[in-house]
Motif scaffolding. Structure first.
Motif, mmCIF file in Angstrom:
data_model
loop_
_atom_site.group_PDB
_atom_site.id
_atom_site.type_symbol
_atom_site.label_atom_id
_atom_site.label_comp_id
_atom_site.label_asym_id
_atom_site.label_seq_id
_atom_site.Cartn_x
_atom_site.Cartn_y
_atom_site.Cartn_z
ATOM 1 N N LEU A 1 14.827 3.417 22.704
ATOM 2 C CA LEU A 1 13.865 4.370 22.094
ATOM 3 C C LEU A 1 12.438 3.882 22.409
ATOM 4 N N TRP A 2 11.741 4.744 23.155
ATOM 5 C CA TRP A 2 10.418 4.467 23.715
ATOM 6 C C TRP A 2 9.327 5.364 23.020
ATOM 7 N N GLU A 3 8.495 4.640 22.213
ATOM 8 C CA GLU A 3 7.321 5.173 21.349
ATOM 9 C C GLU A 3 6.129 5.425 22.078
ATOM 10 N N GLY A 4 5.728 6.559 22.667
ATOM 11 C CA GLY A 4 4.579 6.732 23.518
ATOM 12 C C GLY A 4 3.273 7.129 22.830
ATOM 13 N N HIS A 5 2.317 6.343 22.413
ATOM 14 C CA HIS A 5 1.038 6.497 21.617
ATOM 15 C C HIS A 5 -0.025 6.295 22.762
ATOM 16 N N VAL B 1 -0.755 12.311 26.468
ATOM 17 C CA VAL B 1 0.592 11.262 26.704
ATOM 18 C C VAL B 1 1.894 11.978 27.257
ATOM 19 N N GLU B 2 2.195 13.244 26.976
ATOM 20 C CA GLU B 2 3.178 14.183 27.823
ATOM 21 C C GLU B 2 3.020 14.141 29.252
ATOM 22 N N ARG B 3 1.670 14.061 29.712
ATOM 23 C CA ARG B 3 1.568 13.984 31.234
ATOM 24 C C ARG B 3 1.875 12.746 31.811
ATOM 25 N N LEU B 4 1.280 11.906 31.170
ATOM 26 C CA LEU B 4 1.610 10.310 31.487
ATOM 27 C C LEU B 4 3.067 10.022 31.786
ATOM 28 N N TYR B 5 3.858 10.705 30.796
ATOM 29 C CA TYR B 5 5.165 10.208 30.720
ATOM 30 C C TYR B 5 6.120 11.399 31.233
ATOM 31 N N ALA B 6 5.507 12.374 32.102
ATOM 32 C CA ALA B 6 5.960 13.360 32.833
ATOM 33 C C ALA B 6 7.287 12.844 33.816
ATOM 34 N N GLY C 1 16.241 10.212 33.779
ATOM 35 C CA GLY C 1 17.048 10.537 32.801
ATOM 36 C C GLY C 1 16.860 10.778 31.455
ATOM 37 N N ALA C 2 15.562 10.632 31.098
ATOM 38 C CA ALA C 2 15.303 10.551 29.774
ATOM 39 C C ALA C 2 15.248 11.913 28.951
ATOM 40 N N THR C 3 15.496 11.568 27.769
ATOM 41 C CA THR C 3 15.333 12.580 26.670
ATOM 42 C C THR C 3 13.815 12.559 26.221
ATOM 43 N N LEU C 4 13.225 13.626 26.237
ATOM 44 C CA LEU C 4 11.543 13.602 25.706
ATOM 45 C C LEU C 4 11.615 14.519 24.528
ATOM 46 N N VAL C 5 10.994 13.879 23.425
ATOM 47 C CA VAL C 5 10.700 14.620 22.317
ATOM 48 C C VAL C 5 9.401 14.448 21.765
ATOM 49 N N GLN C 6 8.773 15.738 21.783
ATOM 50 C CA GLN C 6 7.392 15.885 21.668
ATOM 51 C C GLN C 6 6.801 16.654 20.557
ATOM 52 N N PRO D 1 20.262 6.360 29.086
ATOM 53 C CA PRO D 1 20.218 5.804 27.783
ATOM 54 C C PRO D 1 18.339 5.579 27.267
ATOM 55 N N LEU D 2 17.739 6.627 27.479
ATOM 56 C CA LEU D 2 16.451 6.533 27.317
ATOM 57 C C LEU D 2 15.819 7.728 26.383
ATOM 58 N N ILE D 3 15.062 7.645 25.342
ATOM 59 C CA ILE D 3 14.525 8.449 24.638
ATOM 60 C C ILE D 3 13.063 8.359 24.671
ATOM 61 N N VAL D 4 12.201 8.974 25.014
ATOM 62 C CA VAL D 4 10.624 8.957 25.092
ATOM 63 C C VAL D 4 10.361 9.859 23.795
#
Length: 265
Positions: A145-149, A47-52, A58-63, A13-16
């Motif tokens: 929904l986690w917004e990584g900035h 940030v894609e490396r930080l959140y790898a 089980g996260a969904t990653l959208v970049q 249940p996680l989207i980054v």
């Protein structure tokens, strides 16, 4: 045509979401820009490396693939100001964070070009987020929904002095439950090593404000990191693996805290 984003679907249940991680500029746009634009200096570097690690949760990653200089995926489609009364950048920015022009005089994108970019690059990213939120809510009942900035630690255009390392934004409680924010702040304090603040200069952008709906099971949190906490802030903007390691550990702890909170409510 290349998709405007890359997605790796998970089942938790996680989207980054990483809407400013891209640095590409298509040739037709680059040809209209000044040479400094090609460097995409205001990218949310690495940030894609930080959140790898989020894949392991089980996260969904959208970049995003393309630079925010082309179009800012975290701005309103009508380009209204994100922070009224403050210095803001536009949906299709015309200047860098240092207020250097991105285009020669008279070569800025007109209304038709802005609409073209919105349809090609902005809309697909937002449609993707909406679809993934719906998919994971149907599966779990609730989603984070986690917004990584990230941003340079010193940008006088937007704030005075040195930015705290961690800048949480929940639109003053409108995009995520206050109890979730307090849990995240508590975990950051417990881990230690970094300064943090909530709903200060960065309260969360268009994405968290649009998709966050706590009463409907969608908790949306933006975390703006000071880049000095994990990388060098001057070109070519190298990643510092040794410095980044404690940041990655903290980010993992924060996402685990968020997931734990979500499952307990």
């Amino acid at each position: 045509m290349m998709e405007s984003y890359n997605i790796e679907r998970g089942e938790g249940p996680l989207i980054v979401s990483l809407p400013h991680a891209g640095s590409m500029i298509p040739k037709e746009a680059a040809d209209q820009m000044l040479p400094l634009a090609i460097q995409s200096a205001d990218t949310d570097w690495h940030v894609e490396r930080l959140y790898a690690f989020a894949r392991e949760l089980g996260a969904t990653l959208v970049q995003a693939r393309f630079s925010r200089y082309l179009i800012d995926l975290n701005r309103a489609p009508d380009s209204r100001a994100l922070y009224p009364g403050a210095n803001n950048t536009e949906l299709c920015p015309t200047s860098t964070f240092d207020e250097e022009p991105l285009y020669g005089r008279g070569r800025e994108p007109d209304a038709a070009e802005i609409e073209r970019r919105r349809g090609l690059y902005w809309q697909p990213y937002h449609d993707c987020l909406a679809e993934e939120i719906a998919r994971l809510r149907a599966r779990h009942g609730a989603v984070l929904l986690w917004e990584g900035h990230s941003i340079r630690s010193r940008v006088p255009r937007f704030f005075e002095g040195r930015l705290p390392d961690l800048n949480f934004g929940t639109a003053d409680g409108a995009s995520a439950a206050p109890a979730l924010l307090q849990a995240l702040l508590g975990r950051a304090e417990a881990v230690g090593g970094f300064t943090s603040v909530a709903n200060a200069r960065f309260k969360g952008g268009y994405i968290t404000r649009t998709f966050g709906a706590p009463a409907e099971g969608v908790q949306a949190v933006q975390l703006e990191l000071a880049q000095a906490a994990y990388m060098e802030e001057t070109p070519p903007f190298p990643y510092d693996a040794g410095q980044a390691a404690p940041m990655c550990a903290l980010l993992r702890a924060l996402l685990e805290e968020g997931l734990g909170w979500l499952r307990a409510t």
